[in-house]
Design an enzyme around this catalytic site. Structure first.
Site, mmCIF file in Angstrom:
data_model
loop_
_atom_site.group_PDB
_atom_site.id
_atom_site.type_symbol
_atom_site.label_atom_id
_atom_site.label_comp_id
_atom_site.label_asym_id
_atom_site.label_seq_id
_atom_site.Cartn_x
_atom_site.Cartn_y
_atom_site.Cartn_z
ATOM 1 N N SER A 1 0.832 -1.197 0.000
ATOM 2 C CA SER A 1 0.000 0.000 0.000
ATOM 3 C C SER A 1 0.872 1.254 0.000
ATOM 4 C CB SER A 1 -0.965 -0.029 1.190
ATOM 5 O OG SER A 1 -1.979 0.940 1.039
ATOM 6 N N GLU B 1 -2.436 -1.740 -8.210
ATOM 7 C CA GLU B 1 -3.597 -2.161 -7.426
ATOM 8 C C GLU B 1 -4.098 -0.949 -6.653
ATOM 9 O OE1 GLU B 1 -3.955 -2.563 -3.850
ATOM 10 O OE2 GLU B 1 -1.994 -1.683 -3.471
ATOM 11 N N HIS C 1 -5.078 -5.827 -1.335
ATOM 12 C CA HIS C 1 -5.336 -5.541 0.075
ATOM 13 C C HIS C 1 -6.087 -6.650 0.806
ATOM 14 C CE1 HIS C 1 -3.946 -1.487 -0.739
ATOM 15 N NE2 HIS C 1 -4.126 -1.161 0.519
#
Length: 255
Positions: A94, A171, A235
């Site tokens: 992330s 992503e 995630h």
């Protein structure tokens, strides 16, 4: 006994959750070293100092348990030579996409897009992810990228990795189709899609939940490169890993 280091270069972490992770890892035979700044509201330099110190230790890996927004504030304080010369690879996901790519860009040493907080099976970092072809064209190249929003924080900085002949992985956790298109457009205007050899789309959580991910797949079909989609990296709690700086090769029978 395998030794690993735990740090947090982004937003503060939940101490109780981290202690639970430590307990489970120790039961699995790992010796855990925790960064001094992990459980406090530390400055960017203090957090980077933990990373730099761990680079000089004999560790199996340096795992970042944080996420959020603040990871790029640590980059100016990172000792890139220490990482390059150290034994450990860096793992995070992330917001840590900025650090993963900055480290690769400056050292050419691999990093790993993987969140130990969600998946305690460290061996899973070596397992290949399943995928489907969106646009069949053989793809070979070193992978760069990560979370699309966070990756773009490196745009215009000396830490953005060279895109020539690379495979770009993207992503996202949040973001409707309009927001994702704005990110893709920025990459287009930077000339990234004219340089890369292929594109990997991982989980786009908000789009997947609202069943609008087909709009993303349709949008990227205009790029003249091979494109694959995996629902196993992103995630989710069982997300697999993607190695930044590693060469991947994808061949399609119909390409």
């Amino acid at each position: 006994m395998k030794r690993i280091g735990l740090i947090g270069l982004s937003d503060p972490v939940d101490k109780s959750k981290v202690n639970e992770i430590i307990t489970r890892l120790e039961k699995s035979g790992y010796q855990i070293i925790v960064g001094d700044s992990l459980f406090k509201s530390a400055s960017a330099k203090e957090k980077a100092d933990d990373f730099n110190m761990f680079c000089k230790l004999d560790l199996e890996g340096i795992f970042d348990l944080s996420g959020g927004d603040l990871a790029n504030t640590c980059i100016p304080f990172i000792d890139f030579k220490a990482y390059q010369n150290g034994s450990a690879c860096f793992y995070g996901y992330s917001d840590l996409s900025v650090v993963l790519n900055a480290l690769y860009s400056k050292t050419k040493k691999k990093t790993c897009l993987f969140q130990l907080r969600n998946n305690l099976n460290i061996e899973d970092t070596q397992n290949a992810f399943k995928f489907t072809w969106l646009k069949k064209k053989n793809m070979k190249g070193i992978v760069i990228g990560g979370n699309i929003r966070c990756f773009l924080k490196l745009a215009g900085t000396p830490y953005f990795p060279e895109a020539e002949d690379k495979i770009l992985f993207l992503e996202s956790h949040s973001g409707n189709i309009n927001k994702i298109i704005t990110y893709l457009t920025q990459l287009e205007m930077m000339g990234v899609f004219n340089k890369i050899n292929g594109l990997i789309l991982g989980q786009f959580t908000e789009l997947d939940k609202t069943r609008t991910d087909h709009l993303l797949e349709a949008y990227v079909s205009k790029y003249p490169i091979g494109i694959i989609r995996t629902h196993e990296v992103g995630h989710s709690l069982n997300s697999k890993a993607v190695w930044i700086g590693k060469e991947y090769c994808f061949k399609s029978k119909g390409a």
